[in-house]
Design a protein around this motif. Structure first.
Motif, PDB file in Angstrom:
ATOM      1  N   LYS A  70       0.865  -1.278  -0.023  1.00 56.73           N
ATOM      2  CA  LYS A  70      -0.063  -0.075  -0.064  1.00 56.73           C
ATOM      3  C   LYS A  70       0.955   1.191   0.001  1.00 56.73           C
ATOM      4  O   LYS A  70       0.538   2.346  -0.966  1.00 56.73           O
ATOM      5  CB  LYS A  70      -0.929  -0.054   1.415  1.00 56.73           C
ATOM      6  N   LYS A  71       1.959   1.258   0.724  1.00 53.40           N
ATOM      7  CA  LYS A  71       3.017   2.181   0.782  1.00 53.40           C
ATOM      8  C   LYS A  71       3.402   2.440  -0.392  1.00 53.40           C
ATOM      9  O   LYS A  71       3.534   3.797  -1.103  1.00 53.40           O
ATOM     10  CB  LYS A  71       3.973   2.142   1.679  1.00 53.40           C
ATOM     11  N   ILE A  72       3.609   1.607  -1.348  1.00 57.08           N
ATOM     12  CA  ILE A  72       4.345   1.415  -2.640  1.00 57.08           C
ATOM     13  C   ILE A  72       3.382   2.189  -3.472  1.00 57.08           C
ATOM     14  O   ILE A  72       3.661   3.018  -4.416  1.00 57.08           O
ATOM     15  CB  ILE A  72       4.981   0.244  -3.103  1.00 57.08           C
ATOM     16  N   GLU A  73       2.195   1.674  -3.431  1.00 55.82           N
ATOM     17  CA  GLU A  73       1.110   2.152  -4.311  1.00 55.82           C
ATOM     18  C   GLU A  73       0.949   3.707  -4.181  1.00 55.82           C
ATOM     19  O   GLU A  73       0.850   4.518  -5.072  1.00 55.82           O
ATOM     20  CB  GLU A  73      -0.056   1.527  -4.105  1.00 55.82           C
ATOM     21  N   GLN A  74       1.164   4.123  -2.906  1.00 55.80           N
ATOM     22  CA  GLN A  74       0.718   5.622  -2.627  1.00 55.80           C
ATOM     23  C   GLN A  74       2.284   6.289  -3.237  1.00 55.80           C
ATOM     24  O   GLN A  74       1.833   7.517  -4.016  1.00 55.80           O
ATOM     25  CB  GLN A  74       0.843   5.816  -1.064  1.00 55.80           C
ATOM     26  N   GLN A  75       3.383   5.981  -2.924  1.00 60.10           N
ATOM     27  CA  GLN A  75       4.569   6.581  -3.411  1.00 60.10           C
ATOM     28  C   GLN A  75       4.446   6.645  -4.905  1.00 60.10           C
ATOM     29  O   GLN A  75       4.625   7.663  -5.401  1.00 60.10           O
ATOM     30  CB  GLN A  75       5.867   5.828  -3.081  1.00 60.10           C
ATOM     31  N   GLU A  76       4.106   5.494  -5.700  1.00 61.27           N
ATOM     32  CA  GLU A  76       4.124   5.555  -7.053  1.00 61.27           C
ATOM     33  C   GLU A  76       2.977   6.521  -7.729  1.00 61.27           C
ATOM     34  O   GLU A  76       3.193   7.372  -8.464  1.00 61.27           O
ATOM     35  CB  GLU A  76       3.741   4.084  -7.738  1.00 61.27           C
ATOM     36  N   ARG A  77       1.638   6.436  -6.974  1.00 60.68           N
ATOM     37  CA  ARG A  77       0.676   7.480  -7.162  1.00 60.68           C
ATOM     38  C   ARG A  77       1.234   8.786  -7.208  1.00 60.68           C
ATOM     39  O   ARG A  77       0.888   9.751  -7.907  1.00 60.68           O
ATOM     40  CB  ARG A  77      -0.725   7.271  -6.456  1.00 60.68           C
ATOM     41  N   GLU A  78       1.954   9.449  -6.121  1.00 63.02           N
ATOM     42  CA  GLU A  78       2.484  10.575  -5.685  1.00 63.02           C
ATOM     43  C   GLU A  78       3.596  11.082  -6.737  1.00 63.02           C
ATOM     44  O   GLU A  78       3.646  12.143  -7.109  1.00 63.02           O
ATOM     45  CB  GLU A  78       2.902  10.794  -4.274  1.00 63.02           C
ATOM     46  N   LEU A  79       4.165  10.192  -6.953  1.00 63.48           N
ATOM     47  CA  LEU A  79       5.350  10.339  -8.051  1.00 63.48           C
ATOM     48  C   LEU A  79       4.627  10.602  -9.557  1.00 63.48           C
ATOM     49  O   LEU A  79       5.342  11.742 -10.160  1.00 63.48           O
ATOM     50  CB  LEU A  79       6.515   9.344  -8.009  1.00 63.48           C
ATOM     51  N   ARG A  80       3.819   9.807  -9.717  1.00 63.05           N
ATOM     52  CA  ARG A  80       3.260  10.099 -10.975  1.00 63.05           C
ATOM     53  C   ARG A  80       2.572  11.256 -11.216  1.00 63.05           C
ATOM     54  O   ARG A  80       2.702  12.000 -12.032  1.00 63.05           O
ATOM     55  CB  ARG A  80       2.165   8.976 -11.332  1.00 63.05           C
ATOM     56  N   GLU A  81       1.818  11.959  -9.970  1.00 55.97           N
ATOM     57  CA  GLU A  81       1.159  13.075 -10.133  1.00 55.97           C
ATOM     58  C   GLU A  81       2.205  14.151 -10.205  1.00 55.97           C
ATOM     59  O   GLU A  81       1.883  15.287 -10.785  1.00 55.97           O
ATOM     60  CB  GLU A  81       0.323  13.267  -9.054  1.00 55.97           C
ATOM     61  N   MET A  82       3.149  14.008  -9.446  1.00 57.75           N
ATOM     62  CA  MET A  82       4.328  15.022  -9.605  1.00 57.75           C
ATOM     63  C   MET A  82       5.077  15.201 -10.764  1.00 57.75           C
ATOM     64  O   MET A  82       5.166  16.313 -11.373  1.00 57.75           O
ATOM     65  CB  MET A  82       5.405  14.736  -8.415  1.00 57.75           C
ATOM     66  N   ILE A  83       5.154  14.049 -11.104  1.00 58.05           N
ATOM     67  CA  ILE A  83       5.949  14.138 -12.653  1.00 58.05           C
ATOM     68  C   ILE A  83       4.881  14.685 -13.774  1.00 58.05           C
ATOM     69  O   ILE A  83       5.304  15.667 -14.637  1.00 58.05           O
ATOM     70  CB  ILE A  83       6.390  12.837 -13.012  1.00 58.05           C
ATOM     71  N   VAL A  84       3.832  14.205 -13.763  1.00 59.97           N
ATOM     72  CA  VAL A  84       2.872  14.865 -14.820  1.00 59.97           C
ATOM     73  C   VAL A  84       2.638  16.183 -14.511  1.00 59.97           C
ATOM     74  O   VAL A  84       2.606  17.075 -15.542  1.00 59.97           O
ATOM     75  CB  VAL A  84       1.562  14.039 -14.650  1.00 59.97           C
TER      76      VAL A  84
END
Length: 105
Positions: A79-93
């Motif tokens: 769940k923590k990985i999913e959160q990190q990936e989601r946040e990184l995706r949002e920041m990068i986009v």
């Protein structure tokens, strides 16, 4: 392969560096090493999660409570990985547009 606790600590550290770098305007190319570190640690965490999902028979029989505990801990890490990936995706986009993220996938 690292143990999942160490791999998660490395992933979280790399994530924090990436997040800070994006916030201060660093280019994505300059953070390639941190992205690689984050992805490598994520691979190790996911491998441990897959192993915990189907542990060897001797672990099922002799260490049942630890198998269940490990499964819960792996769920929390996932769940923590999913959160990190989601946040990184949002920041990068948000910072660089959708094309760099598509290249990342």
């Amino acid at each position: 392969m690292l143990d999942p606790v160490s791999a998660m600590a490395i992933a979280t550290s790399a994530y924090n560096v990436l997040k800070k770098g994006i916030e201060v305007g660093r280019e994505l190319e300059d953070m390639g090493g941190q992205l690689g570190t984050w992805f490598g640690a994520i691979v190790d965490v996911k491998a441990a999660d897959e192993e915990a999902a189907d542990p060897p028979l001797f672990r099922k029989m002799f260490a049942k409570s630890s198998v269940e505990q490990e499964a819960i801990e792996n769920l929390m890490r996932r769940k923590k990985i999913e959160q990190q990936e989601r946040e990184l995706r949002e920041m990068i986009v948000y910072r660089f547009g959708v094309d760099p993220y598509r290249d990342w996938e």
